[in-house]
Design an enzyme around this catalytic site. Structure first.
Site, mmCIF file in Angstrom:
data_model
loop_
_atom_site.group_PDB
_atom_site.id
_atom_site.type_symbol
_atom_site.label_atom_id
_atom_site.label_comp_id
_atom_site.label_asym_id
_atom_site.label_seq_id
_atom_site.Cartn_x
_atom_site.Cartn_y
_atom_site.Cartn_z
ATOM 1 N N LEU A 39 0.864 -1.196 0.000
ATOM 2 C CA LEU A 39 0.000 0.000 0.000
ATOM 3 C C LEU A 39 0.892 1.236 0.000
ATOM 4 O O LEU A 39 1.872 1.284 0.739
ATOM 5 C CB LEU A 39 -0.899 -0.026 1.243
ATOM 6 C CG LEU A 39 -1.679 1.233 1.668
ATOM 7 C CD1 LEU A 39 -2.972 0.822 2.384
ATOM 8 C CD2 LEU A 39 -0.873 2.154 2.584
ATOM 9 N N ASN A 40 0.540 2.220 -0.853
ATOM 10 C CA ASN A 40 1.131 3.552 -0.632
ATOM 11 C C ASN A 40 0.044 4.628 -0.625
ATOM 12 O O ASN A 40 -0.891 4.487 0.183
ATOM 13 C CB ASN A 40 2.371 3.851 -1.492
ATOM 14 C CG ASN A 40 2.243 3.834 -2.981
ATOM 15 O OD1 ASN A 40 1.904 2.833 -3.564
ATOM 16 N ND2 ASN A 40 2.559 4.939 -3.620
ATOM 17 N N ASP A 41 0.100 5.636 -1.432
ATOM 18 C CA ASP A 41 -0.738 6.841 -1.246
ATOM 19 C C ASP A 41 -2.245 6.597 -1.090
ATOM 20 O O ASP A 41 -2.812 5.776 -1.797
ATOM 21 C CB ASP A 41 -0.611 7.765 -2.455
ATOM 22 C CG ASP A 41 0.793 7.959 -2.933
ATOM 23 O OD1 ASP A 41 1.722 7.510 -2.263
ATOM 24 O OD2 ASP A 41 0.967 8.552 -4.006
ATOM 25 N N ARG A 160 2.802 14.011 -12.902
ATOM 26 C CA ARG A 160 1.835 13.044 -12.387
ATOM 27 C C ARG A 160 1.109 13.574 -11.138
ATOM 28 O O ARG A 160 1.561 14.522 -10.513
ATOM 29 C CB ARG A 160 2.519 11.725 -12.036
ATOM 30 C CG ARG A 160 3.587 11.834 -10.957
ATOM 31 C CD ARG A 160 4.017 10.444 -10.497
ATOM 32 N NE ARG A 160 5.071 10.495 -9.521
ATOM 33 C CZ ARG A 160 6.372 10.407 -9.805
ATOM 34 N NH1 ARG A 160 6.768 10.251 -11.056
ATOM 35 N NH2 ARG A 160 7.276 10.469 -8.848
ATOM 36 N N ASP A 161 0.043 12.890 -10.786
ATOM 37 C CA ASP A 161 -0.786 13.161 -9.596
ATOM 38 C C ASP A 161 -1.662 14.404 -9.848
ATOM 39 O O ASP A 161 -1.236 15.336 -10.522
ATOM 40 C CB ASP A 161 0.049 13.340 -8.330
ATOM 41 C CG ASP A 161 1.032 12.196 -8.122
ATOM 42 O OD1 ASP A 161 0.805 11.107 -8.693
ATOM 43 O OD2 ASP A 161 2.028 12.395 -7.414
ATOM 44 N N GLU A 223 5.031 15.932 -5.748
ATOM 45 C CA GLU A 223 4.107 14.807 -5.870
ATOM 46 C C GLU A 223 2.817 15.149 -5.119
ATOM 47 O O GLU A 223 2.829 15.870 -4.122
ATOM 48 C CB GLU A 223 4.718 13.533 -5.274
ATOM 49 C CG GLU A 223 5.923 13.033 -6.055
ATOM 50 C CD GLU A 223 6.369 11.641 -5.614
ATOM 51 O OE1 GLU A 223 6.423 10.743 -6.460
ATOM 52 O OE2 GLU A 223 6.686 11.452 -4.428
HETATM 53 C C1 FRU Z 1 3.864 9.242 -4.213
HETATM 54 C C2 FRU Z 1 3.851 8.584 -5.592
HETATM 55 C C3 FRU Z 1 3.058 9.392 -6.585
HETATM 56 C C4 FRU Z 1 2.681 8.363 -7.612
HETATM 57 C C5 FRU Z 1 2.450 7.145 -6.755
HETATM 58 C C6 FRU Z 1 2.875 5.857 -7.392
HETATM 59 O O1 FRU Z 1 4.173 8.339 -3.210
HETATM 60 O O2 FRU Z 1 5.169 8.386 -6.042
HETATM 61 O O3 FRU Z 1 3.757 10.478 -7.132
HETATM 62 O O4 FRU Z 1 1.545 8.702 -8.356
HETATM 63 O O5 FRU Z 1 3.191 7.339 -5.560
HETATM 64 O O6 FRU Z 1 2.506 4.765 -6.624
#
Ligand code: FRU
Length: 505
Positions: A39-41, A160-161, A223
């Site tokens: 899991l990340n963001d 991105r984002d 980001e």
């Molecule tokens: C931030 C990030 C975002 C990207 C995502 C990829 O942690 O690097 O910039 O969209 O995670 O998992």
């Protein structure tokens, strides 16, 4: 239609990971985690018809950042979550074949719509998907990517984002980026239909050469940009300062968003834990509150993550408000108190001993609320996760300047673990104080996840005692003139039922 979003070939793998994850004593019980894998963001955060939706960057097939999907969980109280079917799977062809990276959810005239970054090769481009009424099933737009390249003529470090909102009958969008040789930035776009976008220009650009290496260094790329208004006439631009190979951290500008630009007043650190509260996203919920989640990264090695079968923790939901000094005040959402169980109160009074164990308070799932009064030059320490021989211990320290102005919040993790492979770097940041030297501390201990709020300033971190079963002691101590005004501690119940989490209903 792309409704076949389950993972037939990977289900066994995902279930195996979920089972393995359960056996890890460091896995939090009231912070949200994925059922297993990576899991990340936080993504697509929304409060939709009374239901909170938390999507997140997810690899169900391994505890590693690879071919990222969008996981999905729902809750009616922000605390108890139900795992929903995976929302986005990378395509077999198309612009997101290497990952569905971070993005947001917007209400397009009643149609839930995701705007996310499709990854192909080492490039990310904006993509759109339309949701079913229950936000469970998503159909990617045939026109993806909806922006086919970063702005022409700009040498970008990344692209991105997304942050997307409605303004003046139009859609507006920010895409996180950086201008090579200059600094991080957020590019502003405009659209009638979320599909055709007109480039407006950079909303604000940082300076990658200023404060390099410092805790408020703004990075070569921004980001997860998040723009919102708060209080009366203040706008906030949150971003995560990033650079290839360098520790990154979340920051925010306060200032004024007007026309096509953001005029900053001040730059602040969003969380003193740095990368332990990364890539946050916020939403305004149906009660009008600004709710924010961030990603508590792991502080152990990739090998350790691989062995345990899971990694990545979501912060508890935070309510963000504006302080009188113009900075943000953060606190755990009050809903969290539903998990409070056995309560212990410590008698108030002056703290005379440099250290004493609080024998009545023990545990690795705790919610502590305390108020301390510090005279100029005084320091108070709260010890957590201490083994009986005191060899492993984590120390939260608050201190007041000799001249009485302000103070410092510190987290000492140097003795947090005997395991030499885990990160034990200390963390610290500025602690605003009124002339009484009052410190309101709220501390959430959830096995390896730790969140500290001191006068509204947060510090998130991870701790992994090598003897987790014994590292349950709590203590308090003082140097100088410190009065304990109140001290309450609660055992916290788990937000998840025991046993492997079913891989979606
Ligand atoms: C931030 C990030 C975002 C990207 C995502 C990829 O942690 O690097 O910039 O969209 O995670 O998992």
């Amino acid at each position: 239609m792309t409704h076949d979003l389950t993972l037939p070939s990977g289900t066994d793998v995902a279930e195996g990971l979920a089972e393995r994850a359960l056996r890890d004593p460091h896995r939090p019980r009231f912070h949200f985690t994925s059922p297993g894998g990576w899991l990340n963001d936080p993504n697509g955060l929304t409060h939709w018809n009374g239901v909170y939706h938390l999507f997140y960057q997810y690899n169900p097939l391994a505890p590693a950042h690879h071919r990222i999907h969008w996981g999905h969980a729902t809750s009616t109280d922000l605390i108890h979550w139900i795992d929903e079917p995976v929302a986005l799977v990378p395509g077999t062809t198309g612009p997101d074949r290497d990952g569905c990276w971070s993005g947001v959810l917007v209400d397009d005239g009643g149609v839930p719509t995701l705007v996310y970054s499709g990854r192909h090769g080492d490039r990310e481009l904006p993509c759109v998907a339309k949701g079913s009424a229950d936000l469970r099933y998503w159909t990617k737009d045939r026109a993806n990517p909806v922006i086919t390249a970063p702005p022409e003529g700009v040498d970008t470090t990344a692209f991105r984002d997304h942050c997307v909102w409605r303004e003046g009958g139009m859609w507006r969008q920010l895409v996180g980026s950086g201008i090579r040789g200059v600094g991080g930035t957020a590019f502003l776009y405009e659209s009638d239909d979320l599909r055709t976008w007109r480039y407006v220009g950079p909303l604000l650009t940082g300076d990658a050469f200023q404060n390099q290496g410092e805790l408020d260094w703004t990075g070569t790329m921004w980001e997860c940009v998040d723009l919102f208004g708060i209080g009366d006439g203040t706008d906030v631009l949150v971003f995560s300062a990033w650079d290839e190979g360098i520790t990154h951290h979340p920051l925010y500008w306060t200032g004024r968003y007007q026309g096509d630009t953001f005029t900053p007043t001040a730059l602040h650190r969003l969380d003193y834990g740095g990368r332990y509260f990364y890539a946050p996203q916020s939403t305004r919920d149906e009660h009008g509150r600004r709710i924010m989640f961030g990603w508590l990264q792991e502080g152990r090695t990739d090998e350790a993550n691989a062995q345990t079968g899971w990694c990545g923790v979501m912060s508890v939901p935070r309510v963000v408000t504006l302080s009188a000094d113009g900075s943000l005040h953060q606190a755990p959402a009050p809903e969290l108190t539903v998990l409070r169980r056995e309560h212990v109160e410590v008698t108030p009074g002056p703290l005379t001993a440099p250290y004493s164990q609080l024998h009545a308070v023990r545990g690795d799932q705790l919610d502590i609320e305390t108020t301390l009064l510090l005279a100029p030059g005084a320091t108070a320490q709260l010890v957590l996760r201490e083994t009986p021989d005191a060899v492993e211990r984590t120390v939260v320290e608050v201190s007041r300047e000799h001249d009485g102005t302000g103070g410092t919040l510190r987290l000492h993790r140097e003795a947090g673990s005997l395991d030499p492979t885990v990160d034990t770097e200390p963390r610290y940041g500025e602690l605003p104080m009124d002339p009484d030297g009052r410190v309101d501390l709220r501390i959430l201990v959830d096995r390896s996840a730790l969140e500290i709020f001191a006068n509204g300033r947060p510090l998130a971190a991870r701790i992994y005692p090598a003897r987790p079963g014994e590292a349950v002691g709590v203590g308090i101590g003082a140097h100088g003139d410190v009065t304990l005004e109140r001290f309450d501690a609660w055992q916290m119940a788990s937000a998840f039922t025991d046993g492997p989490r079913p891989l979606w209903p």
